[in-house]
Design a protein around this motif. Structure first.
Motif, PDB file in Angstrom:
ATOM      1  N   SER A 163      18.060  34.283  17.714  1.00 16.48           N
ATOM      2  CA  SER A 163      18.755  34.807  16.528  1.00 16.48           C
ATOM      3  C   SER A 163      17.848  35.823  16.032  1.00 16.48           C
ATOM      4  O   SER A 163      18.121  37.092  15.445  1.00 16.48           O
ATOM      5  CB  SER A 163      18.975  33.659  15.487  1.00 16.48           C
ATOM      6  N   ARG A 164      16.674  35.567  16.160  1.00 13.78           N
ATOM      7  CA  ARG A 164      15.409  36.529  15.447  1.00 13.78           C
ATOM      8  C   ARG A 164      15.731  37.693  16.433  1.00 13.78           C
ATOM      9  O   ARG A 164      15.064  38.922  15.870  1.00 13.78           O
ATOM     10  CB  ARG A 164      14.131  35.967  15.697  1.00 13.78           C
ATOM     11  N   GLN A 165      16.186  38.074  17.541  1.00 16.26           N
ATOM     12  CA  GLN A 165      16.045  39.110  18.294  1.00 16.26           C
ATOM     13  C   GLN A 165      17.357  39.901  17.869  1.00 16.26           C
ATOM     14  O   GLN A 165      17.661  41.044  18.184  1.00 16.26           O
ATOM     15  CB  GLN A 165      16.568  38.907  19.768  1.00 16.26           C
ATOM     16  N   GLY A 166      18.008  39.600  16.730  1.00 13.44           N
ATOM     17  CA  GLY A 166      19.328  40.442  16.117  1.00 13.44           C
ATOM     18  C   GLY A 166      20.725  39.931  16.557  1.00 13.44           C
ATOM     19  O   GLY A 166      21.558  40.388  16.199  1.00 13.44           O
ATOM     20  N   LYS A 167      20.750  39.064  17.434  1.00 10.95           N
ATOM     21  CA  LYS A 167      22.064  38.474  18.102  1.00 10.95           C
ATOM     22  C   LYS A 167      22.685  37.606  17.297  1.00 10.95           C
ATOM     23  O   LYS A 167      22.068  36.904  16.238  1.00 10.95           O
ATOM     24  CB  LYS A 167      21.705  37.966  19.524  1.00 10.95           C
ATOM     25  N   THR A 168      23.968  37.653  17.429  1.00  9.46           N
ATOM     26  CA  THR A 168      24.830  36.710  16.470  1.00  9.46           C
ATOM     27  C   THR A 168      24.965  35.627  17.374  1.00  9.46           C
ATOM     28  O   THR A 168      25.411  35.749  18.313  1.00  9.46           O
ATOM     29  CB  THR A 168      26.354  37.504  16.282  1.00  9.46           C
ATOM     30  N   ILE A 169      24.878  34.371  16.407  1.00  3.89           N
ATOM     31  CA  ILE A 169      24.779  32.872  17.289  1.00  3.89           C
ATOM     32  C   ILE A 169      25.975  32.270  16.442  1.00  3.89           C
ATOM     33  O   ILE A 169      25.871  32.033  15.434  1.00  3.89           O
ATOM     34  CB  ILE A 169      23.585  32.195  17.221  1.00  3.89           C
ATOM     35  N   ILE A 170      26.973  31.514  17.423  1.00  2.00           N
ATOM     36  CA  ILE A 170      27.902  30.689  16.858  1.00  2.00           C
ATOM     37  C   ILE A 170      27.855  29.540  17.582  1.00  2.00           C
ATOM     38  O   ILE A 170      27.500  29.532  19.020  1.00  2.00           O
ATOM     39  CB  ILE A 170      29.424  31.360  17.045  1.00  2.00           C
ATOM     40  N   LEU A 171      27.792  28.224  17.095  1.00  2.94           N
ATOM     41  CA  LEU A 171      27.837  27.200  17.613  1.00  2.94           C
ATOM     42  C   LEU A 171      28.504  26.120  17.172  1.00  2.94           C
ATOM     43  O   LEU A 171      29.055  26.029  16.031  1.00  2.94           O
ATOM     44  CB  LEU A 171      26.383  26.582  17.922  1.00  2.94           C
ATOM     45  N   SER A 172      29.122  25.195  18.169  1.00  7.95           N
ATOM     46  CA  SER A 172      30.030  24.090  17.476  1.00  7.95           C
ATOM     47  C   SER A 172      29.018  22.775  17.707  1.00  7.95           C
ATOM     48  O   SER A 172      28.139  22.778  18.377  1.00  7.95           O
ATOM     49  CB  SER A 172      31.467  23.892  18.266  1.00  7.95           C
ATOM     50  N   THR A 173      29.102  21.882  16.631  1.00 11.92           N
ATOM     51  CA  THR A 173      28.335  20.829  16.691  1.00 11.92           C
ATOM     52  C   THR A 173      28.801  19.468  15.928  1.00 11.92           C
ATOM     53  O   THR A 173      29.746  19.836  15.076  1.00 11.92           O
ATOM     54  CB  THR A 173      26.851  20.897  16.510  1.00 11.92           C
ATOM     55  N   HIS A 174      28.646  18.282  16.344  1.00  9.98           N
ATOM     56  CA  HIS A 174      29.220  17.361  15.445  1.00  9.98           C
ATOM     57  C   HIS A 174      27.842  16.668  14.571  1.00  9.98           C
ATOM     58  O   HIS A 174      28.095  15.981  13.683  1.00  9.98           O
ATOM     59  CB  HIS A 174      29.410  16.117  16.357  1.00  9.98           C
ATOM     60  N   ASP A 175      26.771  17.560  14.719  1.00 11.72           N
ATOM     61  CA  ASP A 175      25.616  17.051  14.248  1.00 11.72           C
ATOM     62  C   ASP A 175      25.529  17.812  12.656  1.00 11.72           C
ATOM     63  O   ASP A 175      24.945  18.969  12.814  1.00 11.72           O
ATOM     64  CB  ASP A 175      24.203  17.302  15.196  1.00 11.72           C
ATOM     65  N   VAL A 176      25.494  17.027  11.782  1.00 11.78           N
ATOM     66  CA  VAL A 176      25.836  17.592  10.274  1.00 11.78           C
ATOM     67  C   VAL A 176      24.485  18.173   9.888  1.00 11.78           C
ATOM     68  O   VAL A 176      24.018  19.163   9.405  1.00 11.78           O
ATOM     69  CB  VAL A 176      26.374  16.657   9.366  1.00 11.78           C
ATOM     70  N   ASP A 177      23.398  17.312  10.242  1.00 10.33           N
ATOM     71  CA  ASP A 177      21.923  17.710  10.099  1.00 10.33           C
ATOM     72  C   ASP A 177      21.474  19.144  10.923  1.00 10.33           C
ATOM     73  O   ASP A 177      20.670  19.848  10.079  1.00 10.33           O
ATOM     74  CB  ASP A 177      20.962  16.554  10.444  1.00 10.33           C
TER      75      ASP A 177
END
Length: 285
Positions: free
Chosen positions: A188-202
């Protein structure tokens, strides 16, 4: 206002067996942001992701990339998939080459790049994911965590603008989870857009800039992590728990152990920094 790199506009999709996976889903993904998508199994998260790089085509509605409506011609889809990469939950569904280096080289070679450029991209992707020592290893001999890293490296080597991670921490041990999330932060720090799915609310709370919640193929909530996880009605509707960090923060406030007006922390370190020194010995976090 941040520029949207990906958009879904009233997207609906039904699988051939009649399963309605998406129902008029509308959302925007700002460029350069870290976006988490939460929801139970069957909510439509993976189906939405497959629309974002053209593997699936909406039954109704439109998908936009960089402001332009996605065109489903072979040429345009190839370009879209270069720019929007997906790392699937199960790395075995992505890996097929005999060795790690061959696996990572496949995408760049298909772009028609020179041998020199391909080698540069392979080396950079392997270094970024910490697998430079695995180049000649057969992919089927790797551990699950190593396979995850190879799958990520194979997408990084394409140099996409957006990378989608479908349950990137599933089935990983705690140490591997920390390493993968640190890697995503570096990307992400390289400027890329990151999308993730997760069940981990933390993970969603501490990592994401913005969160979408899906249920039964619809967007039922959207907002910053603090907004999402302080909406009790939304959490109940989505069957989501609150992150432990917010529960501890509220408990400390109620006990008077935090100064008045203390900001809501996004990490364990931020929470500890809020606690007056004399009270820390009474707090186990």
């Amino acid at each position: 206002m941040l520029t949207a790199i990906l958009e879904a506009e009233a997207v609906s999709f039904t699988y051939p067996d009649g399963t309605r996976a998406l129902q008029k889903v509308t959302l925007k993904i700002p460029e350069g942001q870290k976006i988490a998508v939460l929801g139970p199994n069957g909510a439509g998260k993976s189906t939405l992701f497959l629309h974002f790089n053209g593997i699936l085509r909406p039954g109704d509605g439109c998908v936009y990339f960089a402001g332009a409506r996605v065109n489903y011609s072979h040429k345009d889809l190839a370009s879209l998939r270069q720019q929007v990469g997906i790392v699937f939950q199960d790395p075995d569904s992505m890996l097929f080459a005999a060795s790690v280096r061959q696996e990572i080289s496949f995408g760049p070679l298909n772009l028609g790049l020179s041998r020199e450029e391909v080698l540069v991209r392979i080396a950079a992707a392997m270094a970024a994911t910490g697998i430079s020592d695995l180049g000649d290893k057969p992919t089927h001999f790797l551990s699950y965590g190593q396979k995850k890293r190879v799958a990520i490296a194979s997408v990084l080597a394409m140099e996409p603008r957006v990378i989608i991670f479908d349950e990137p921490t599933a089935y990983l041990d705690p140490r591997s989870i920390r390493e993968v999330m640190a890697l995503l932060l570096d990307i992400s720090r390289q400027g890329k857009t990151i999308i993730l799915s997760t069940h981990d609310v933390d993970i969603a709370y501490t990592w994401a800039d913005y969160i979408y919640i899906l249920a039964a193929g619809q967007v039922i909530g959207a907002g910053t992590p603090v907004e999402i996880f302080n909406d009790a009605a939304l959490l109940e509707a989505a069957d989501l728990a609150r992150p432990w960090l917010l529960d501890v923060y509220d408990d400390l406030k109620n006990k008077g152990w935090l100064p008045a007006g203390a900001p809501v922390p996004k990490s364990r370190e931020e929470l500890l920094a809020l606690i007056p020194y004399r009270a820390r010995s009474r707090v186990a976090i």
